[in-house]
Enzyme design. Structure first.
Site, mmCIF file in Angstrom:
data_model
loop_
_atom_site.group_PDB
_atom_site.id
_atom_site.type_symbol
_atom_site.label_atom_id
_atom_site.label_comp_id
_atom_site.label_asym_id
_atom_site.label_seq_id
_atom_site.Cartn_x
_atom_site.Cartn_y
_atom_site.Cartn_z
ATOM 1 C CD GLU A 31 -3.103 -0.422 0.082
ATOM 2 O OE1 GLU A 31 -3.134 -0.093 -1.119
ATOM 3 O OE2 GLU A 31 -3.730 -1.382 0.539
ATOM 4 C CB THR A 33 4.557 0.190 -2.475
ATOM 5 O OG1 THR A 33 3.352 -0.535 -2.740
ATOM 6 C CG2 THR A 33 5.051 -0.119 -1.084
ATOM 7 N N GLY A 117 -16.041 5.813 -2.404
ATOM 8 C CA GLY A 117 -15.359 6.237 -1.169
ATOM 9 C C GLY A 117 -15.016 5.089 -0.244
ATOM 10 N N GLY A 119 -12.616 2.810 -0.902
ATOM 11 C CA GLY A 119 -11.247 2.342 -1.120
ATOM 12 C C GLY A 119 -11.160 1.207 -2.123
ATOM 13 C CB SER A 121 -10.092 1.774 -7.355
ATOM 14 O OG SER A 121 -8.991 1.828 -6.555
ATOM 15 C CG ASP A 167 -6.224 2.428 -7.292
ATOM 16 O OD1 ASP A 167 -5.479 1.577 -6.771
ATOM 17 O OD2 ASP A 167 -6.668 3.409 -6.673
ATOM 18 C CE1 TYR A 217 -2.616 7.649 -2.498
ATOM 19 C CE2 TYR A 217 -1.703 9.385 -3.871
ATOM 20 C CZ TYR A 217 -1.929 8.048 -3.626
ATOM 21 O OH TYR A 217 -1.438 7.105 -4.499
HETATM 22 C C1 GAF Z 1 -5.054 4.965 -3.847
HETATM 23 C C2 GAF Z 1 -4.225 5.334 -5.069
HETATM 24 F F1 GAF Z 1 -5.025 5.684 -6.107
HETATM 25 C C3 GAF Z 1 -3.266 4.210 -5.481
HETATM 26 O O1 GAF Z 1 -2.432 4.646 -6.530
HETATM 27 C C4 GAF Z 1 -2.446 3.721 -4.294
HETATM 28 O O2 GAF Z 1 -1.409 4.604 -3.987
HETATM 29 C C5 GAF Z 1 -3.345 3.475 -3.076
HETATM 30 O O3 GAF Z 1 -4.193 4.570 -2.784
HETATM 31 C C6 GAF Z 1 -2.543 3.161 -1.836
HETATM 32 O O4 GAF Z 1 -1.818 2.007 -2.023
HETATM 33 O O5 GAF Z 1 -5.942 3.936 -4.155
#
Ligand code: GAF
Length: 382
Positions: A31, A33, A117, A119, A121, A167, A217
């Site tokens: 995550e 990464t 929302g 997580g 995507s 994603d 983020y």
């Molecule tokens: C979100 C981002 F869109 C991804 O690219 C990723 O960084 C993720 O958070 C965390 O791992 O979904």
């Protein structure tokens, strides 16, 4: 859903559309990464965004989003972001035309069951569905990877989130029954079977929408870049945290701002954990895989600080429930879902216990989804 979408499209726009679906994703481990050019282990799942589309012979894109009961139109040559979900379509429309191929007006109907929302995507799935359909309708000849990059650029420059590629990649290149180990630097990937018939992948939704995720983020990304800048002075070959070893990091800890040091430590460890988790998968070592998931959560919560009390509570609770081999928060953080690997015959008990405990603590019931691993974006009908 697909039959009613097709019917509504004909009623609304008076012609038969191309219908495509692009899935949401889970991520087993790895995550935050991706934007550090490391590894991720996502998979596409059986929750999808559908896009029904047909050319309309004008220069206007007319969109109806059924989930929000909202219609928005824009010119195909529009270049500026607006606000809200339409940005995902504006951005993709803009970027598909950057290589010199012009497109014409289209009518679009969007719907889906990827929770927004949570997580999983939904925004990447929306970009993927729309981009994939444009590619088909106008014979644009983009590869799936190129469409993923278009989705990522859209997220960066139209939605303002400086995300990695995970994603969009998972939504476009998923494979049924498989996790995908992606090297986010070379973009090489490997499908690894997730073949444990007695276990299921279960998501638990905190019902807390990860609305803070945008600014926090981008801040995490900056902090990681700050760490790279510092280490580069000593090791000019370092381009991202992917290149940093634990030894290099610890050797210079005194020079770091404490927060930046924590962020970097998490990323360096998470990349190592991901490699270990992939080995565990290949050797059918599910308990070993689960341990890596718990360790990942601890790092995300304590060092990367992208968890929240609801996510921590859900993960902690699983340690008291029989048949759970691993659990962690999933995605950007600050809300959304946990991902859990649960013995199939224990799912009922798991659901009951986790919902009851969460309800008592936070006065709301978390939704629980049992996921299947699916193919990436595809045509449903044309
Ligand atoms: C979100 C981002 F869109 C991804 O690219 C990723 O960084 C993720 O958070 C965390 O791992 O979904």
């Amino acid at each position: 859903m697909t039959a009613s979408l097709l019917k509504e499209f004909v009623q609304r726009y008076g012609q038969e559309p191309l219908l495509v679906a692009a899935p949401g994703r889970i991520n087993f481990i790895g995550e935050h990464t991706d934007y550090n050019k490391g590894f991720v282990l996502p998979a596409a799942v059986d929750k999808r965004i559908y896009a029904a589309m047909a050319k309309n012979g004008t220069g206007t894109v007319n969109v109806f989003a059924r989930q929000f009961s909202e219609s928005i139109s824009f010119d195909v040559n529009e270049t500026q972001p607006r606000s809200g979900w339409i940005n995902y379509l504006l951005g993709v429309t803009y970027y598909v035309q950057q290589t010199g191929t012009a497109i014409e007006g289209i009518d679009v109907l969007i719907d889906g069951d990827v929770p927004v929302g949570a997580g999983m995507s939904s925004s990447a799935a929306l970009c993927s569905a729309y981009g994939f359909a444009l590619n088909e309708l106008f014979k644009l000849d983009y590869s799936r990877m190129e469409l993923a990059v278009i989705g990522q650029k859209t997220e960066h420059n139209f939605a303002g989130v400086k995300c990695g590629i995970m994603d969009q990649f998972a939504s476009l290149l998923g494979k049924a029954g498989h996790a995908i180990k992606l090297d986010c630097r070379s973009l090489e990937y490997e499908y690894i079977p997730f073949n444990f018939p007695e276990y299921k992948i279960v998501l638990v939704n905190t019902m807390v929408s990860h609305s803070l995720a945008g600014t926090e983020y981008n801040l995490r990304r900056q902090q990681c870049e700050e760490g790279v800048e510092l280490l580069k002075k000593y090791y000019p070959e370092i381009k991202s945290l992917r290149d940093v070893s634990y030894e290099q990091l610890t050797r210079h800890w005194k020079e770091f701002n404490a927060t930046v040091y924590d962020r970097c430590t998490y990323i360096v460890n998470e990349n190592q954990r991901l490699l270990a988790a992939c080995d565990a998968l290949r050797h059918n070592d599910l308990p070993g895989f689960g341990e890596m998931m718990y360790a990942s959560h601890k790092g995300l919560s304590k060092r990367y600080e992208v968890s929240c009390k609801e996510l921590d509570f859900l993960v902690e609770k699983t340690k008291l429930i029989n048949g759970v081999v691993g659990a962690r928060m999933m995605g950007g953080g600050f809300g959304g879902c946990t991902i859990n690997i649960v013995q199939e015959n224990g799912i009922e008990n798991f659901t009951e216990q986790i919902q009851q405990a969460y309800q008592q603590q936070f006065a709301k019931t978390p939704e629980v989804y049992v996921m299947q691993l699916e193919e990436g974006a595809r045509i449903i009908s044309q």
